[in-house]
Design a protein around this motif. Structure first.
Motif, PDB file in Angstrom:
ATOM      1  N   ASP A  15      62.874  95.203   8.326  1.00  0.00           N
ATOM      2  CA  ASP A  15      64.030  95.877   8.892  1.00  0.00           C
ATOM      3  C   ASP A  15      63.905  95.867  10.402  1.00  0.00           C
ATOM      4  OD1 ASP A  15      65.312  97.312   6.363  1.00  0.00           O
ATOM      5  OD2 ASP A  15      63.137  97.427   6.200  1.00  0.00           O
ATOM      6  N   ARG A  16      65.039  95.680  11.050  1.00  0.00           N
ATOM      7  CA  ARG A  16      65.068  95.794  12.495  1.00  0.00           C
ATOM      8  C   ARG A  16      64.791  97.246  12.864  1.00  0.00           C
ATOM      9  NH1 ARG A  16      69.090  92.846  15.290  1.00  0.00           N
ATOM     10  NH2 ARG A  16      70.158  94.809  15.641  1.00  0.00           N
ATOM     11  N   THR A  17      63.992  97.458  13.897  1.00  0.00           N
ATOM     12  CA  THR A  17      63.669  98.837  14.265  1.00  0.00           C
ATOM     13  C   THR A  17      64.691  99.331  15.303  1.00  0.00           C
ATOM     14  OG1 THR A  17      62.112  98.072  15.941  1.00  0.00           O
ATOM     15  CG2 THR A  17      61.229  98.524  13.771  1.00  0.00           C
ATOM     16  N   ASP A 118      79.573  86.711  11.929  1.00  0.00           N
ATOM     17  CA  ASP A 118      80.120  88.078  11.789  1.00  0.00           C
ATOM     18  C   ASP A 118      79.521  89.007  12.827  1.00  0.00           C
ATOM     19  OD1 ASP A 118      81.621  87.412   9.650  1.00  0.00           O
ATOM     20  OD2 ASP A 118      80.370  88.424   8.130  1.00  0.00           O
ATOM     21  N   GLU A 119      78.196  88.882  12.996  1.00  0.00           N
ATOM     22  CA  GLU A 119      77.517  89.802  13.916  1.00  0.00           C
ATOM     23  C   GLU A 119      77.918  89.526  15.369  1.00  0.00           C
ATOM     24  OE1 GLU A 119      73.573  90.791  11.217  1.00  0.00           O
ATOM     25  OE2 GLU A 119      73.446  89.190  12.696  1.00  0.00           O
ATOM     26  N   ILE A 120      78.134  88.248  15.688  1.00  0.00           N
ATOM     27  CA  ILE A 120      78.581  87.895  17.040  1.00  0.00           C
ATOM     28  C   ILE A 120      79.949  88.523  17.289  1.00  0.00           C
ATOM     29  CG2 ILE A 120      79.456  85.977  18.443  1.00  0.00           C
ATOM     30  CD1 ILE A 120      77.188  84.246  17.282  1.00  0.00           C
ATOM     31  N   ALA A 201      83.390  97.415   5.875  1.00  0.00           N
ATOM     32  CA  ALA A 201      82.622  96.444   5.106  1.00  0.00           C
ATOM     33  C   ALA A 201      81.173  96.835   4.811  1.00  0.00           C
ATOM     34  CB  ALA A 201      82.661  95.110   5.824  1.00  0.00           C
ATOM     35  N   LYS A 202      80.428  97.303   5.778  1.00  0.00           N
ATOM     36  CA  LYS A 202      78.994  97.456   5.543  1.00  0.00           C
ATOM     37  C   LYS A 202      78.492  98.711   6.242  1.00  0.00           C
ATOM     38  CE  LYS A 202      74.664  95.123   6.645  1.00  0.00           C
ATOM     39  NZ  LYS A 202      74.145  95.097   7.971  1.00  0.00           N
ATOM     40  N   MET A 203      77.748  99.517   5.505  1.00  0.00           N
ATOM     41  CA  MET A 203      77.076 100.630   6.162  1.00  0.00           C
ATOM     42  C   MET A 203      76.049 100.024   7.105  1.00  0.00           C
ATOM     43  SD  MET A 203      74.875 103.815   4.589  1.00  0.00           S
ATOM     44  CE  MET A 203      76.238 104.756   3.968  1.00  0.00           C
TER      45      MET A 203
HETATM   46 MG    MG Z   1      71.739  94.033  10.462  1.00  0.00          MG
END
Ligand code: MG
Ligand code: ATP
Length: 338
Positions: A15-17, A118-120, A201-203
């Motif tokens: 997981d990203r911190t 999507d993240e961009i 869409a996403k938590m």
């Molecule tokens: Mg992520």
């Protein structure tokens, strides 16, 4: 879920911190990891260098959250005697493998990765995108292969990362002429992607639509009260829609009494069941899931030396393994030996 996986595998996830973990992490990955740790060799990576790819302006946040995510792991049931928890920035072999892998993937392929796209978009990056961010799928390939992992329990947003990892693996194996690196399989649960409480869409930690695994009862009550249902379900007697109704999505994800949930859904569809009744049930379910995690977390937070020891010994074990893979790859590629 763990019964689907035979024989014992090497597992790597992380997981990203960037903040405390939330119910999306739990449903998407953490719950599977807790179940899988008994039968498999499991490594959990606190991905602080990956978190830097879009947080270079706030490295303090990334560093602080290493302990927070570690506390979430332990509180949620990760047993440090069964799983190895390690810190990405303390594993130089991962960065070195990344540098090699970047030569086995094209810019066009990185730009095509649907999750990265999507993240961009959601971060509003254009030509100002940090190069590390665009390239992080190659770093994830390094993480997975450094441990020679064959199984990666993740939410469905991560499926393209595993695909891209396997492409890099095949290219490298073809180059060196044998299968040094194993391909990995994503283990994605039925609740592949938990939506945010706003129905989006996403938590996600970065979207402000999450219920943290360490939430207070009051925060859970507040989040459930605000939760998106069926906007056309105005009177209790009206028939309601279950699809896209976040309250039911969460009941599907977290309520173990499947038959009772099926009855509730049928009643809601017919009409005569109010949102308040369904929300009260969800509140109870979430409080009984989160309450014990929160309490264990508070107890562990009082003993930071123990948590630090877990990270030190896990990272030391991971150092040995990742250095070995790096050395094997150097030799297989025929890089210069001093
Ligand atoms: Mg992520
Ligand atoms: P950030 O916003 O910083 O990217 P995040 O909330 O997206 O944080 P990550 O650290 O990127 O969390 O994701 C870690 C793992 O948790 C991945 O396996 C991812 O698939 C899973 N995950 C995260 N959010 C969800 C979600 N809403 N539903 C299912 N799985 C999720």
């Amino acid at each position: 879920m763990s019964s689907q996986v035979n024989p014992p595998a090497v597992i790597l996830t992380g997981d990203r911190t960037t903040g405390p973990l939330h119910l999306g992490h739990y449903a998407g990955s953490l719950r599977n990891r807790v179940a899988l740790q008994h039968r498999h060799q499991q490594y959990l990576l606190l991905a602080d260098t990956q978190a830097l790819t879009d947080n270079a302006g706030d490295p303090g946040k990334v560093a602080r959250n290493v302990m927070e995510v570690a506390l979430d792991y332990l509180a949620a049931g990760i047993d440090p005697d069964l799983s190895t928890i390690c810190v990405q920035s303390a594993l130089p072999a991962l960065a070195e493998l990344t540098m090699i892998y970047l030569n086995f993937v094209t810019l066009a392929r990185l730009e095509r990765n649907p999750t990265v796209r999507d993240e961009i978009r959601s971060r509003g990056f254009d030509r100002d995108i940090p190069a590390g961010f665009l390239c992080y799928p190659a770093a994830q390939a390094a993480d997975i292969t450094a441990f020679k992992a064959t199984l990666v329990p993740v939410g469905d947003d991560q499926a393209p990362m595993i695909e891209q990892t396997n492409e890099i693996v095949r290219r490298i194996n073809r180059q060196i002429g044998h299968d040094l690196l194993p391909e990995a399989r994503a283990l994605i649960p039925d609740v592949g992607r938990l939506p945010g409480v706003d129905g989006k869409a996403k938590m996600s930690k970065s979207q402000g639509n999450a219920i943290a695994l360490s939430s207070s009862d009051a925060a859970i009550e507040d989040a459930v009260r605000r939760m998106y249902t069926d906007p056309d379900h105005l009177r209790v007697s009206d028939p309601g829609r279950v699809e896209g109704n976040v309250v039911f999505t969460y009941l599907d994800a977290f309520d173990d009494e499947r038959a009772a949930v099926a009855d509730l859904k049928a009643h809601y569809r017919r009409g005569g069941l109010g949102d308040q009744t369904v929300k009260r049930r969800l509140e109870t379910v979430l409080k009984s899931l989160v309450g014990p995690i929160r309490e264990r977390r508070a107890a562990l937070a009082r003993d930071p030396d123990f948590v630090r020891d877990v990270l030190r010994s896990g990272t030391a074990r991971a150092q040995v393994l990742t250095e070995a893979t790096k050395a094997e790859l150097h030799a297989a590629l025929g890089l210069f030996e001093l």
